[in-house]
Enzyme design. Structure first.
Site, PDB file in Angstrom:
ATOM      1  N   ASP A 171       8.773   6.522   7.990  1.00 15.08           N
ATOM      2  CA  ASP A 171       9.394   5.297   7.475  1.00 15.08           C
ATOM      3  C   ASP A 171       9.678   4.324   8.619  1.00 15.08           C
ATOM      4  O   ASP A 171       9.388   3.129   8.532  1.00 15.08           O
ATOM      5  CB  ASP A 171      10.685   5.670   6.752  1.00 15.08           C
ATOM      6  CG  ASP A 171      11.220   4.569   5.848  1.00 15.08           C
ATOM      7  OD1 ASP A 171      10.441   3.653   5.482  1.00 15.08           O
ATOM      8  OD2 ASP A 171      12.409   4.624   5.500  1.00 15.08           O
ATOM      9  N   HIS A 254       5.222  -1.015   3.266  1.00 15.65           N
ATOM     10  CA  HIS A 254       6.078  -0.619   2.147  1.00 15.65           C
ATOM     11  C   HIS A 254       5.494  -1.035   0.795  1.00 15.65           C
ATOM     12  O   HIS A 254       5.688  -0.342  -0.209  1.00 15.65           O
ATOM     13  CB  HIS A 254       7.490  -1.180   2.331  1.00 15.65           C
ATOM     14  CG  HIS A 254       8.363  -0.299   3.173  1.00 15.65           C
ATOM     15  ND1 HIS A 254       8.299  -0.295   4.547  1.00 15.65           N
ATOM     16  CD2 HIS A 254       9.295   0.632   2.838  1.00 15.65           C
ATOM     17  CE1 HIS A 254       9.159   0.591   5.028  1.00 15.65           C
ATOM     18  NE2 HIS A 254       9.776   1.172   4.012  1.00 15.65           N
ATOM     19  N   HIS A 257       3.071   1.632   0.023  1.00 16.12           N
ATOM     20  CA  HIS A 257       3.837   2.783  -0.476  1.00 16.12           C
ATOM     21  C   HIS A 257       4.161   2.599  -1.955  1.00 16.12           C
ATOM     22  O   HIS A 257       3.987   3.517  -2.771  1.00 16.12           O
ATOM     23  CB  HIS A 257       5.148   2.931   0.295  1.00 16.12           C
ATOM     24  CG  HIS A 257       6.194   3.714  -0.455  1.00 16.12           C
ATOM     25  ND1 HIS A 257       7.029   3.136  -1.399  1.00 16.12           N
ATOM     26  CD2 HIS A 257       6.515   5.022  -0.439  1.00 16.12           C
ATOM     27  CE1 HIS A 257       7.807   4.060  -1.926  1.00 16.12           C
ATOM     28  NE2 HIS A 257       7.527   5.213  -1.353  1.00 16.12           N
TER      29      HIS A 257
END
Length: 365
Positions: A171, A254, A257
């Site tokens: 992350d 992100h 993701h």
């Protein structure tokens, strides 16, 4: 647009700090709703209860249902009202934090965040990621303020599965690259303004710390040791990445993701594991030099982050699946549009397939 930097009111990291949570909590209200998982309560519930002895503050435990969804948030808002709680403590992992922050927002109360893992940069942020009850990404809930306190007990974190801290590295790996993309495109950040020099410096320090300490920290954690490398990686995963992503901005990693959440076969993978693959995909979209890309992929392999679609859980790769991921990643309300060039689902699909191919190549498969 102004430059904006936001942060939690206080960040505490150290050995045995959970034993003081009752003392810290007493400064924020009279009765806390403590949101925790059933497993977490079994492991450290007695320690938490002992910390409230002789404090002018009581508490009410409530067990988390497992998903940061609107239904779970509404359920807990009702519990707050029934039990007359005037602040929230979230203890556990990322979805518990996000739920606790959302509940505190709707009740207009303080919120304390106490991670038992270092798997995401969620603890410090004024953001909750809302999913459906089935675990599909639904929306970002941007909050008016960051948590009042973030407490990291390194004794507890070191006892958590190593894979969780490695996921936190995944992350945090995205932080600098997404902030850099936002800076290049002059995009607004999650903090509601343009990035400050301080935010960019924190994002870069996050990346440098991971590259210097990540492998050492993983090896130490596998031995159950809390070394200086472990302390630095916990800080990078939580504080540096938290401030860096929020005040530096989100971009491709992100959003990609979020695209992968449409594939049920990827739901068992941790957030940071999918973000790491999204980072590689973003860097391919940017067409960075091969030497730099190789460094990132080799680092992911060495710490144990996924670099292929198979490692993400996609056993059968089809054009339809990857286009579904790419289309979801390009949703109008997502952050892929903060990249400094136009991005289409077709480009994202190609970058995902290329990332998968590079992963196989560097694994020698």
């Amino acid at each position: 647009m102004a430059k904006v930097l936001i942060s939690p009111g206080k960040y505490i990291q150290g050995s045995g700090e959970m034993k003081k949570i009752g003392e810290y909590a007493a400064g924020y209200g009279k009765k806390a709703l403590i949101l925790i998982s059933s497993g977490g309560k079994k492991r450290i519930g007695a320690e938490i209860e002992a910390s409230f002895q002789n404090q002018d503050c009581t508490y009410q435990f409530d067990l988390f249902n497992g998903e940061c969804s609107k239904n779970e948030i509404n359920r807990l808002v009702a519990v707050m009202e029934q039990e007359n709680c005037d602040f929230v403590i979230g203890i556990g992992g990322g979805k518990i934090f996000d739920t606790a922050k959302a509940v505190a927002y709707y009740k207009n109360t303080p919120v304390l965040i106490c991670p038992t893992i270092a798997s995401t940069d969620a603890p410090c942020s004024a953001l909750s990621v809302i999913y459906t009850d089935e675990g599909v990404f639904e929306e970002y809930l941007f909050l008016p303020s960051n948590p009042n306190l973030v407490l990291m007990d390194t004794d507890i974190i070191v006892k958590s599965p190593v894979r969780l801290t490695v996921a936190g590295i995944g992350d945090a790996l995205a932080t600098y690259f997404e902030a850099r993309a936002c800076q290049r495109s002059d995009a607004a950040t999650c903090a509601g303004g343009k990035a400050t020099g301080a935010a960019m410096a924190l994002a870069k320090l996050c990346f440098d710390t991971l590259m210097e300490e990540g492998v050492k920290a993983k090896i130490a954690l596998e031995a159950g040791a809390c070394t200086e490398s472990v302390e630095k990686v916990i800080e990078a995963n939580t504080l540096l990445s938290g401030l860096g992503f929020e005040s530096g901005g989100l971009a491709g990693a992100h959003a990609i993701h979020n695209g992968f959440t449409v594939l049920e076969e990827c739901h068992h993978m941790y957030h940071g594991e999918k973000v790491a693959f999204g980072t590689i995909t973003q860097l391919i979209l940017e067409n960075i030099p091969m030497e730099e890309l190789a460094d990132i992929i080799d680092f992911c392999i060495e710490v144990g982050l996924p670099v292929t679609l198979k490692q993400l859980g996609v056993q059968e790769v089809t054009d339809e699946k990857i286009m579904a991921v790419a289309t979801a990643a390009c949703a109008e309300n997502d952050t892929l549009h903060n990249m400094p060039f136009e991005v289409t689902p077709e480009k994202v699909k190609s970058a995902i397939l290329a990332a998968d191919a590079y992963g196989h190549y560097f694994l020698g498969e």
